[in-house]
Motif scaffolding. Structure first.
Motif, PDB file in Angstrom:
ATOM      1  N   TYR A  12      35.206  75.626  73.743  1.00  0.00           N
ATOM      2  CA  TYR A  12      36.636  75.589  73.416  1.00  0.00           C
ATOM      3  C   TYR A  12      37.426  74.623  74.291  1.00  0.00           C
ATOM      4  CZ  TYR A  12      35.383  80.038  71.242  1.00  0.00           C
ATOM      5  OH  TYR A  12      34.782  81.005  70.493  1.00  0.00           O
ATOM      6  N   GLY A  13      36.777  73.626  74.869  1.00  0.00           N
ATOM      7  CA  GLY A  13      37.418  72.743  75.837  1.00  0.00           C
ATOM      8  C   GLY A  13      38.691  72.088  75.350  1.00  0.00           C
ATOM      9  N   THR A  14      38.649  71.474  74.177  1.00  0.00           N
ATOM     10  CA  THR A  14      39.823  70.777  73.659  1.00  0.00           C
ATOM     11  C   THR A  14      40.944  71.753  73.367  1.00  0.00           C
ATOM     12  OG1 THR A  14      38.396  69.092  72.692  1.00  0.00           O
ATOM     13  CG2 THR A  14      40.634  69.203  71.851  1.00  0.00           C
ATOM     14  N   ALA A  15      40.625  72.899  72.795  1.00  0.00           N
ATOM     15  CA  ALA A  15      41.649  73.897  72.485  1.00  0.00           C
ATOM     16  C   ALA A  15      42.292  74.435  73.763  1.00  0.00           C
ATOM     17  CB  ALA A  15      41.055  75.035  71.674  1.00  0.00           C
ATOM     18  N   LEU A  16      41.477  74.670  74.794  1.00  0.00           N
ATOM     19  CA  LEU A  16      42.022  75.158  76.062  1.00  0.00           C
ATOM     20  C   LEU A  16      42.946  74.122  76.702  1.00  0.00           C
ATOM     21  CD1 LEU A  16      38.890  76.926  77.584  1.00  0.00           C
ATOM     22  CD2 LEU A  16      40.977  78.015  76.764  1.00  0.00           C
TER      23      LEU A  16
END
Length: 86
Positions: A12-16
């Motif tokens: 979930y890197g981009t969302a975080l």
């Protein structure tokens, strides 16, 4: 075995990052608005200035941090910035 934080970031890197930038944008807007109204600026103008500066921060932070965009040519920044602001 991977650590839980590494697993979450890879999934979930981009969302975080997007959520963090959004939270910082909101914080900048609130702090600027209350700071400017505390300095006796009318709330209407304080709101406009706070909104413009916080959205400018959001544009730059999303472009550089969230989406890792390397294209910083004047034409591209103006085009993308106009789309982002509208």
């Amino acid at each position: 075995m991977e650590k839980p934080i590494t697993t979450l970031y890879s999934k979930y890197g981009t969302a975080l990052l997007y959520l963090i930038v959004g939270g910082l944008t909101t914080g900048i807007n609130v702090v600027l608005f209350f700071g400017l109204t505390h300095l006796a600026m009318p709330w209407f103008w304080a709101n406009i200035i706070a909104w413009v500066l916080s959205v400018l921060f959001a544009f730059i932070a999303n472009k550089k941090v969230v989406f890792n965009s390397a294209d910083m040519t004047f034409r591209t920044v103006i085009k993308e910035g106009a789309s982002f602001f509208t």
